[in-house]
Design a protein around this motif. Sequence first.
Motif, PDB file in Angstrom:
ATOM      1  N   THR A 114       9.308 -19.579  14.223  1.00  0.00           N
ATOM      2  CA  THR A 114      10.108 -19.278  13.033  1.00  0.00           C
ATOM      3  C   THR A 114       9.545 -19.993  11.813  1.00  0.00           C
ATOM      4  N   LYS A 115       9.169 -21.241  11.974  1.00  0.00           N
ATOM      5  CA  LYS A 115       8.584 -22.010  10.865  1.00  0.00           C
ATOM      6  C   LYS A 115       7.303 -21.343  10.372  1.00  0.00           C
ATOM      7  N   GLY A 116       6.457 -20.919  11.295  1.00  0.00           N
ATOM      8  CA  GLY A 116       5.219 -20.242  10.914  1.00  0.00           C
ATOM      9  C   GLY A 116       5.475 -18.941  10.176  1.00  0.00           C
ATOM     10  N   THR A 117       6.450 -18.183  10.635  1.00  0.00           N
ATOM     11  CA  THR A 117       6.800 -16.925   9.974  1.00  0.00           C
ATOM     12  C   THR A 117       7.309 -17.188   8.562  1.00  0.00           C
ATOM     13  N   LEU A 118       8.161 -18.190   8.412  1.00  0.00           N
ATOM     14  CA  LEU A 118       8.687 -18.522   7.077  1.00  0.00           C
ATOM     15  C   LEU A 118       7.566 -18.960   6.130  1.00  0.00           C
ATOM     16  N   GLU A 119       6.613 -19.701   6.640  1.00  0.00           N
ATOM     17  CA  GLU A 119       5.479 -20.125   5.804  1.00  0.00           C
ATOM     18  C   GLU A 119       4.671 -18.910   5.343  1.00  0.00           C
ATOM     19  N   GLN A 120       4.488 -17.931   6.228  1.00  0.00           N
ATOM     20  CA  GLN A 120       3.760 -16.715   5.849  1.00  0.00           C
ATOM     21  C   GLN A 120       4.547 -15.908   4.813  1.00  0.00           C
ATOM     22  N   ILE A 121       5.849 -15.816   5.009  1.00  0.00           N
ATOM     23  CA  ILE A 121       6.693 -15.092   4.049  1.00  0.00           C
ATOM     24  C   ILE A 121       6.662 -15.787   2.687  1.00  0.00           C
ATOM     25  N   GLN A 122       6.661 -17.106   2.713  1.00  0.00           N
ATOM     26  CA  GLN A 122       6.603 -17.858   1.461  1.00  0.00           C
ATOM     27  C   GLN A 122       5.308 -17.528   0.700  1.00  0.00           C
TER      28      GLN A 122
END
Length: 144
Positions: free
Chosen positions: A95-103
């Motif tokens: 989830t953290k990795g996905t949020l970083e990509q979305i950011q």
Amino acid sequence: MPDADERKQITNYVARQLSAENRWTKLWSLLYHGFVFGAAILSAAAALILQLKSISIEPTSRTDLATALAAISSLLAVISASGGFAAKWRANRITKGTLEQIQIDLMDPACDLADIREQLKRMKQVHNLAIVGEAEKARTTGRR
């Protein structure tokens, strides 16, 4: 301008979620790795206490201490496994990795906000499935 408002809402949501995921990832990492390595260390210590005769401990106390360390080691392993610490740690990392990509995607002024919302929905679904795993898959597909 509703698009700018929507972008700000999504950007703020992603920032809050990323902050929370950073905390949760650290917590589950500490618990998961602490319990796994703690169990291994305590188990090894129990074996060493029984074998190292150079340590001046009464034989009965030596056995009692080794038994207690082995029991605590087993308890740590069971708590970690039954609590799903590994799955929760992995889910938060994903989830953290996905949020970083979305950011990063949100840095592009031309990014598709509808697509970002869909990514966030998929992220939540993947997060939950990573924790509940097979039980949830079986429930949603009718398998047992």
